[in-house]
Design an enzyme around this catalytic site. Sequence first.
Site, PDB file in Angstrom:
ATOM      1  N   CYS A 111      -3.544  -1.019  -2.169  1.00 58.73           N
ATOM      2  CA  CYS A 111      -3.693   0.399  -2.507  1.00 58.73           C
ATOM      3  C   CYS A 111      -4.629   0.520  -3.705  1.00 58.73           C
ATOM      4  O   CYS A 111      -4.339   0.001  -4.782  1.00 58.73           O
ATOM      5  CB  CYS A 111      -2.314   0.961  -2.843  1.00 58.73           C
ATOM      6  SG  CYS A 111      -2.325   2.633  -3.477  1.00 58.73           S
ATOM      7  N   ASN A 112      -5.766   1.222  -3.499  1.00 58.43           N
ATOM      8  CA  ASN A 112      -6.728   1.370  -4.588  1.00 58.43           C
ATOM      9  C   ASN A 112      -6.127   2.100  -5.775  1.00 58.43           C
ATOM     10  O   ASN A 112      -6.362   1.722  -6.924  1.00 58.43           O
ATOM     11  CB  ASN A 112      -7.966   2.124  -4.102  1.00 58.43           C
ATOM     12  CG  ASN A 112      -8.947   1.206  -3.419  1.00 58.43           C
ATOM     13  OD1 ASN A 112      -9.779   0.613  -4.071  1.00 58.43           O
ATOM     14  ND2 ASN A 112      -8.817   1.055  -2.115  1.00 58.43           N
ATOM     15  N   THR A 113      -5.361   3.156  -5.504  1.00 59.58           N
ATOM     16  CA  THR A 113      -4.791   3.940  -6.601  1.00 59.58           C
ATOM     17  C   THR A 113      -3.843   3.086  -7.426  1.00 59.58           C
ATOM     18  O   THR A 113      -3.908   3.084  -8.661  1.00 59.58           O
ATOM     19  CB  THR A 113      -4.058   5.165  -6.042  1.00 59.58           C
ATOM     20  OG1 THR A 113      -4.949   5.876  -5.186  1.00 59.58           O
ATOM     21  CG2 THR A 113      -3.594   6.081  -7.152  1.00 59.58           C
TER      22      THR A 113
ATOM     23  N   TYR B 222      -0.504   8.388  -3.061  1.00 54.21           N
ATOM     24  CA  TYR B 222      -0.366   8.182  -4.500  1.00 54.21           C
ATOM     25  C   TYR B 222      -1.461   8.924  -5.276  1.00 54.21           C
ATOM     26  O   TYR B 222      -1.308   9.214  -6.456  1.00 54.21           O
ATOM     27  CB  TYR B 222      -0.454   6.690  -4.830  1.00 54.21           C
ATOM     28  CG  TYR B 222       0.800   5.905  -4.571  1.00 54.21           C
ATOM     29  CD1 TYR B 222       1.851   6.444  -3.834  1.00 54.21           C
ATOM     30  CD2 TYR B 222       0.947   4.620  -5.069  1.00 54.21           C
ATOM     31  CE1 TYR B 222       3.007   5.708  -3.607  1.00 54.21           C
ATOM     32  CE2 TYR B 222       2.094   3.877  -4.856  1.00 54.21           C
ATOM     33  CZ  TYR B 222       3.124   4.425  -4.122  1.00 54.21           C
ATOM     34  OH  TYR B 222       4.259   3.688  -3.905  1.00 54.21           O
ATOM     35  N   GLY B 223      -2.583   9.207  -4.580  1.00 59.68           N
ATOM     36  CA  GLY B 223      -3.788   9.717  -5.227  1.00 59.68           C
ATOM     37  C   GLY B 223      -3.580  10.890  -6.169  1.00 59.68           C
ATOM     38  O   GLY B 223      -4.214  10.981  -7.206  1.00 59.68           O
TER      39      GLY B 223
ATOM     40  N   GLU C 210      -8.328   9.792   9.784  1.00 58.37           N
ATOM     41  CA  GLU C 210      -7.023  10.018  10.418  1.00 58.37           C
ATOM     42  C   GLU C 210      -7.133  10.966  11.604  1.00 58.37           C
ATOM     43  O   GLU C 210      -6.324  10.922  12.529  1.00 58.37           O
ATOM     44  CB  GLU C 210      -6.017  10.505   9.371  1.00 58.37           C
ATOM     45  CG  GLU C 210      -5.775   9.406   8.339  1.00 58.37           C
ATOM     46  CD  GLU C 210      -4.569   9.616   7.432  1.00 58.37           C
ATOM     47  OE1 GLU C 210      -3.969  10.706   7.474  1.00 58.37           O
ATOM     48  OE2 GLU C 210      -4.240   8.672   6.688  1.00 58.37           O
TER      49      GLU C 210
ATOM     50  N   CYS D 104     -11.758   2.461  -0.910  1.00 65.25           N
ATOM     51  CA  CYS D 104     -10.570   3.049  -0.267  1.00 65.25           C
ATOM     52  C   CYS D 104     -10.319   2.294   1.026  1.00 65.25           C
ATOM     53  O   CYS D 104     -11.265   2.000   1.761  1.00 65.25           O
ATOM     54  CB  CYS D 104     -10.800   4.534   0.010  1.00 65.25           C
ATOM     55  SG  CYS D 104      -9.535   5.291   1.057  1.00 65.25           S
ATOM     56  N   THR D 105      -9.061   1.988   1.294  1.00 68.47           N
ATOM     57  CA  THR D 105      -8.738   1.151   2.452  1.00 68.47           C
ATOM     58  C   THR D 105      -9.035   1.829   3.792  1.00 68.47           C
ATOM     59  O   THR D 105      -9.090   1.151   4.819  1.00 68.47           O
ATOM     60  CB  THR D 105      -7.255   0.745   2.442  1.00 68.47           C
ATOM     61  OG1 THR D 105      -6.475   1.916   2.254  1.00 68.47           O
ATOM     62  CG2 THR D 105      -6.971  -0.243   1.336  1.00 68.47           C
ATOM     63  N   HIS D 106      -9.194   3.162   3.787  1.00 70.58           N
ATOM     64  CA  HIS D 106      -9.553   3.836   5.043  1.00 70.58           C
ATOM     65  C   HIS D 106     -11.037   3.649   5.389  1.00 70.58           C
ATOM     66  O   HIS D 106     -11.416   3.778   6.549  1.00 70.58           O
ATOM     67  CB  HIS D 106      -9.281   5.338   4.949  1.00 70.58           C
ATOM     68  CG  HIS D 106      -7.859   5.734   5.186  1.00 70.58           C
ATOM     69  ND1 HIS D 106      -6.828   5.285   4.422  1.00 70.58           N
ATOM     70  CD2 HIS D 106      -7.296   6.549   6.128  1.00 70.58           C
ATOM     71  CE1 HIS D 106      -5.693   5.813   4.862  1.00 70.58           C
ATOM     72  NE2 HIS D 106      -5.955   6.581   5.894  1.00 70.58           N
TER      73      HIS D 106
ATOM     74  N   ASP E  41       0.860  -1.186   0.000  1.00 72.08           N
ATOM     75  CA  ASP E  41       0.000   0.000   0.000  1.00 72.08           C
ATOM     76  C   ASP E  41       0.892   1.230   0.000  1.00 72.08           C
ATOM     77  O   ASP E  41       2.079   1.141   0.340  1.00 72.08           O
ATOM     78  CB  ASP E  41      -0.920  -0.001   1.238  1.00 72.08           C
ATOM     79  CG  ASP E  41      -1.920   1.158   1.204  1.00 72.08           C
ATOM     80  OD1 ASP E  41      -2.338   1.566   0.100  1.00 72.08           O
ATOM     81  OD2 ASP E  41      -2.277   1.672   2.275  1.00 72.08           O
ATOM     82  N   SER E  42       0.323   2.373  -0.372  1.00 69.86           N
ATOM     83  CA  SER E  42       1.096   3.613  -0.296  1.00 69.86           C
ATOM     84  C   SER E  42       1.315   4.042   1.158  1.00 69.86           C
ATOM     85  O   SER E  42       2.234   4.797   1.438  1.00 69.86           O
ATOM     86  CB  SER E  42       0.382   4.720  -1.065  1.00 69.86           C
ATOM     87  OG  SER E  42      -0.911   4.926  -0.548  1.00 69.86           O
TER      88      SER E  42
END
Lengths: 276, 276
Positions: A78-80, A47-48, A155, A193-195, A15-16
């Site tokens: 990482c989705n991006t 990365y977005g 976050e 998105c992983t968040h 992941d980023s």
Amino acid sequence: MNPSHSHPLRIGVFDSGFGGLTVLRALLRELPQAEFLYFGDTARLPYGAKSRETIARYAVSAAEFLVRQGAEYLVIACNTASALALDDLRAALDIPVLGVVETGANAAQAHSHSGDVLVIATAATVESHAYATACAERNLRAVEKACPLLVPLVEEGWIDHPVTREVLSIYFTELMHQSKAAALAPDTLLLGCTHYPLLREPIEQAIPAQIRVIDSAEVTAAQVAAAVHAPQAGTPAAPRFFATDSPAKFQRLGSRFLGQPIEHVELIDLEALEAL
Amino acid sequence: MNPSHSHPLRIGVFDSGFGGLTVLRALLRELPQAEFLYFGDTARLPYGAKSRETIARYAVSAAEFLVRQGAEYLVIACNTASALALDDLRAALDIPVLGVVETGANAAQAHSHSGDVLVIATAATVESHAYATACAERNLRAVEKACPLLVPLVEEGWIDHPVTREVLSIYFTELMHQSKAAALAPDTLLLGCTHYPLLREPIEQAIPAQIRVIDSAEVTAAQVAAAVHAPQAGTPAAPRFFATDSPAKFQRLGSRFLGQPIEHVELIDLEALEAL
């Protein structure tokens, strides 16, 4: 995959940042006997906002590092990077690569009756239309919506919070309008998105009851488990964590995403490795 | 600075992204005859989450690029780099370097009667305590507050928006409590992030009337103008823009921060330059 390893199956997760730890958390539940190597490219996140070329270069260098560490299977959490660099990764690597965009689309295909899917993600993922493309390949129609405030809200730790509920209400009102304008009858919402799995509860409260939420972390772990033949016995190895910057922050914030303490993070100077 | 240049004074402005364009906007008003080179390190933004060593390396490589392009004076418009890399930059460069943290603290010293100052900034800037340190060096007491949601709110374009007002109200309630707990009588609020000038109006509505807002973009431009002797005549040269990634996004979003269209952005492969 060859089930007769003398060592546990080694799975790389990339992941980023530390958002992909929600995917690792689900993988640890599904495959307790596998050995996981998690790489967070924290020096170069997010990365977005970056171009496809840059993202592909970053993702390939990180993936090659994981292969040198013995990874036999690679999960792009990482989705991006899944949206923009999966072809580059498959071309560069000799091991199987699975990305969260395709696992999410697979799950939507399995679960949706109407064939109409909503997707929420970061701006870059939406701009890539990777989910819409993956859905179209599976005969699903998708409406995508960028939700750039959700990552900073997670976050900030504002999970069960009035501001988060208000932001979700605004985003979903817009998304339902988009969906109506496109004459869709959605029964599925993909968290792209992983968040976002951390916001699953307020998200479920903000959407119509007939829409089922698909958490890409969970469905990715289930599809990895189905694809590999991990030994069912043996002593589980502790996951190893690599980050390109700020290992202390990775430990602190990452533990929230992983749902358990992170004891040690190895700092990797990827730019120095690339320059070799 | 030598006023007898045969060419216009060339001023480099460095930021991790396009937020520093609020500083360039103020500089263009103050020094219309100077020639500006703006560098946004968009491939590696945000600096906020990165370590001091990484930030210093990135900032020095960008600054050296600007010097090679003829910059005779350098403005660090990035709060994180000003907070963490100013000494490294001054050690690495032969030209004068001014950072937004010191210009903000200078302005607070000039304006505050009580000597008590509030600072809002990103998490990384607050964690560095750069503003508190710079204030203490000027016999000011400062209370700092991280406001991580404000940058994404600005980038979402939610300026005059109920969610932004609610977030500001929460942040300032917490900040006033901190200030009271520290027995301060603040009369000055420093905007410690280049995105925040776009929120100046809702910020002014969210704080007590006796507190004056100091916009670091404006005060930086004023202090640069006082330090240099730019020719007052001659044809103004158009600013040049360099970015390490996504020039199209830089043009689109950056215009909002600059307050005028950005015609052209040159893409710089800084990592390739570093590897030379």
